[in-house]
Motif scaffolding. Structure first.
Motif, PDB file in Angstrom:
ATOM      1  N   PHE A 145       0.818  -1.221   0.000  1.00 22.46           N
ATOM      2  CA  PHE A 145       0.000   0.000   0.000  1.00 22.46           C
ATOM      3  C   PHE A 145       0.846   1.263   0.000  1.00 22.46           C
ATOM      4  CE2 PHE A 145      -2.989  -3.157   1.712  1.00 22.46           C
ATOM      5  CZ  PHE A 145      -3.985  -3.028   0.755  1.00 22.46           C
ATOM      6  N   SER A 146       2.107   1.169   0.385  1.00 24.43           N
ATOM      7  CA  SER A 146       2.961   2.354   0.319  1.00 24.43           C
ATOM      8  C   SER A 146       3.408   2.613  -1.120  1.00 24.43           C
ATOM      9  CB  SER A 146       4.175   2.189   1.225  1.00 24.43           C
ATOM     10  OG  SER A 146       4.960   1.109   0.798  1.00 24.43           O
ATOM     11  N   PHE A 190       1.421   1.788  -3.710  1.00 22.82           N
ATOM     12  CA  PHE A 190       0.196   1.935  -4.493  1.00 22.82           C
ATOM     13  C   PHE A 190       0.020   3.342  -5.067  1.00 22.82           C
ATOM     14  CE2 PHE A 190      -4.505   1.922  -4.961  1.00 22.82           C
ATOM     15  CZ  PHE A 190      -4.580   0.907  -5.894  1.00 22.82           C
ATOM     16  N   PRO A 191       0.196   4.428  -4.302  1.00 23.67           N
ATOM     17  CA  PRO A 191       0.053   5.773  -4.893  1.00 23.67           C
ATOM     18  C   PRO A 191       1.097   6.048  -5.976  1.00 23.67           C
ATOM     19  CG  PRO A 191      -0.028   5.913  -2.512  1.00 23.67           C
ATOM     20  CD  PRO A 191       0.367   4.514  -2.851  1.00 23.67           C
ATOM     21  N   ILE A 192       2.296   5.528  -5.811  1.00 22.96           N
ATOM     22  CA  ILE A 192       3.336   5.739  -6.822  1.00 22.96           C
ATOM     23  C   ILE A 192       2.947   5.036  -8.119  1.00 22.96           C
ATOM     24  CG2 ILE A 192       5.755   5.292  -7.388  1.00 22.96           C
ATOM     25  CD1 ILE A 192       6.313   5.512  -4.356  1.00 22.96           C
ATOM     26  N   ILE A 251      -0.083   4.319  -9.113  1.00 20.50           N
ATOM     27  CA  ILE A 251      -1.220   5.045  -9.693  1.00 20.50           C
ATOM     28  C   ILE A 251      -0.733   6.285 -10.443  1.00 20.50           C
ATOM     29  CG2 ILE A 251      -3.245   6.433  -9.128  1.00 20.50           C
ATOM     30  CD1 ILE A 251      -3.935   4.409  -6.997  1.00 20.50           C
ATOM     31  N   MET A 252       0.217   7.022  -9.865  1.00 18.32           N
ATOM     32  CA  MET A 252       0.735   8.221 -10.525  1.00 18.32           C
ATOM     33  C   MET A 252       1.472   7.870 -11.812  1.00 18.32           C
ATOM     34  SD  MET A 252      -0.280  10.864  -8.979  1.00 18.32           S
ATOM     35  CE  MET A 252       0.762  12.104  -9.686  1.00 18.32           C
ATOM     36  N   TYR A 254      -1.128   7.075 -14.366  1.00 15.25           N
ATOM     37  CA  TYR A 254      -1.824   8.317 -14.721  1.00 15.25           C
ATOM     38  C   TYR A 254      -0.989   9.123 -15.716  1.00 15.25           C
ATOM     39  CZ  TYR A 254      -4.125  12.817 -13.990  1.00 15.25           C
ATOM     40  OH  TYR A 254      -4.765  14.003 -14.170  1.00 15.25           O
TER      41      TYR A 254
END
Length: 55
Positions: free
Chosen positions: A4-5, A7-9, A11-12, A15
């Protein structure tokens, strides 16, 4: 670190890849449109010159 740490990377990155892919396709389409337009103008000039020569 857990998944989960990251996960945002991830997604970016996806994107930005989508945005750059869309921009690349737009750039490619515009270049194709411009080249076809120039080719059309050249063909019309040839037709006009041949019509003028036949008179």
């Amino acid at each position: 670190m857990s998944f989960f740490s990251f996960f945002p990377i991830i997604i970016m990155i996806v994107y930005f890849a989508i945005i750059f892919g869309i921009l690349y396709l737009i750039f490619k389409w515009v270049n194709k449109f411009i080249s076809l337009r120039e080719e059309q103008n050249g063909l019309l000039r040839e037709i006009i010159n041949k019509m003028g020569d036949n008179k």
